[in-house]
Design an enzyme around this catalytic site. Structure first.
Site, PDB file in Angstrom:
ATOM      1  N   TYR A 153       0.836  -1.203   0.000  1.00 28.35           N
ATOM      2  CA  TYR A 153       0.000   0.000   0.000  1.00 28.35           C
ATOM      3  C   TYR A 153       0.875   1.259   0.000  1.00 28.35           C
ATOM      4  O   TYR A 153       0.618   2.214  -0.744  1.00 28.35           O
ATOM      5  CB  TYR A 153      -0.900  -0.036   1.236  1.00 28.35           C
ATOM      6  CG  TYR A 153      -1.946   1.035   1.307  1.00 28.35           C
ATOM      7  CD1 TYR A 153      -3.101   0.965   0.536  1.00 28.35           C
ATOM      8  CD2 TYR A 153      -1.807   2.111   2.178  1.00 28.35           C
ATOM      9  CE1 TYR A 153      -4.079   1.941   0.615  1.00 28.35           C
ATOM     10  CE2 TYR A 153      -2.788   3.091   2.268  1.00 28.35           C
ATOM     11  CZ  TYR A 153      -3.916   3.004   1.485  1.00 28.35           C
ATOM     12  OH  TYR A 153      -4.889   3.970   1.569  1.00 28.35           O
ATOM     13  N   LYS A 157       0.968   4.126  -2.939  1.00 25.57           N
ATOM     14  CA  LYS A 157       0.639   5.526  -2.684  1.00 25.57           C
ATOM     15  C   LYS A 157       1.833   6.442  -2.919  1.00 25.57           C
ATOM     16  O   LYS A 157       1.671   7.574  -3.404  1.00 25.57           O
ATOM     17  CB  LYS A 157       0.113   5.676  -1.250  1.00 25.57           C
ATOM     18  CG  LYS A 157      -1.233   5.005  -1.008  1.00 25.57           C
ATOM     19  CD  LYS A 157      -2.319   5.523  -1.929  1.00 25.57           C
ATOM     20  CE  LYS A 157      -3.706   5.089  -1.472  1.00 25.57           C
ATOM     21  NZ  LYS A 157      -4.779   5.570  -2.377  1.00 25.57           N
TER      22      LYS A 157
END
Length: 243
Positions: A153, A157
């Site tokens: 993640y 991002k």
């Protein structure tokens, strides 16, 4: 869609931050293209809130990772492209890196980065011909600091933040502004299963954010008040990280 109102496309907008953004932009005077993958009932509920704000709402069920589906759904709608694109679709599949399986890695990267690529690439040529537009990418504090158990993640991002900066430079002369918003811990289903009491102690403001508070920042970046802002990342995190 109305000829007199600008349009905003929000991906992953059937719940959470995406839903709050769709409703806020409707209140700001935008008609909404509301993308979601599969939760039609929840998307219908958000559409009702959008319509209650006086806006039109077109539901667009497609998977942002499927480039052909993105093109098939969006191309017929793009004679007049949206003024705003909010790339919000995303999810987490947390695991310590040494135990992370291939699917947990590739699926998270696919949704956040390839989803951004597929949707933005489809809209961008139309925006460039119109010489105007706003692209807002929903990143995360995890992409700025890293989180244990979220290497996938955080990588996705962080990549989205980097893409934001590069794209902003590419399209600035076409009057298209590209920015990222990086939420911290927000009251959504992504907090389920986390030690929330312990996490709150780490937040200087002592609470989690609300989806609407992220939507307010997106609202500002889509407004006339933000015409000289591009290539930036705006944190909405209660002070848990300052850059």
């Amino acid at each position: 869609m109305s000829d007199s109102r600008p349009t905003a496309l929000v991906t992953g907008a059937s719940k959470g931050i995406g839903a709050a953004i769709a409703v806020q932009l409707a209140q700001d005077g935008f008609d909404i293209f509301l993308n979601y993958r599969s939760d039609h009932n929840q998307a219908e509920r958000v559409a009702e809130q959008v319509k209650a704000a006086g806006a039109s709402c077109a539901l667009l069920p497609f998977d942002v990772t499927d480039g052909e589906a993105v093109e098939a759904q969006l191309a017929p709608l793009l004679d007049t492209p949206p003024f705003v694109l909010v790339n919000n679709a995303g999810f987490a599949a947390d695991s310590l890196f040494g135990m992370m399986d291939d699917t947990s890695w590739t699926s998270v990267i696919d949704v956040h980065l390839n989803g951004f690529f597929n949707v933005t690439r489809t809209l961008l040529p139309r925006m460039m011909r119109k010489r105007k537009g706003r692209i807002i990418n929903i990143a995360s504090t995890a992409g700025q600091t890293g989180n244990p158990g979220q290497a996938n993640y955080s990588a996705a991002k962080a990549g989205l933040i980097g893409a934001t900066k590069s794209l902003a430079v590419e399209v600035a002369k076409r009057n298209i502004l590209v920015n990222a918003v990086a939420p911290g811990f927000i009251e959504t289903e992504m907090l389920e299963g986390l030690p929330v009491d312990e996490i709150k102690k780490r937040v200087p403001l002592g609470r989690f954010g609300k989806p609407e508070e992220v939507a307010y920042m997106v609202s500002f970046l889509c407004s006339d008040k933000a015409q000289y802002i591009t290539g930036q990342t705006f944190s909405v995190n209660g002070g848990i990280f300052t850059s």
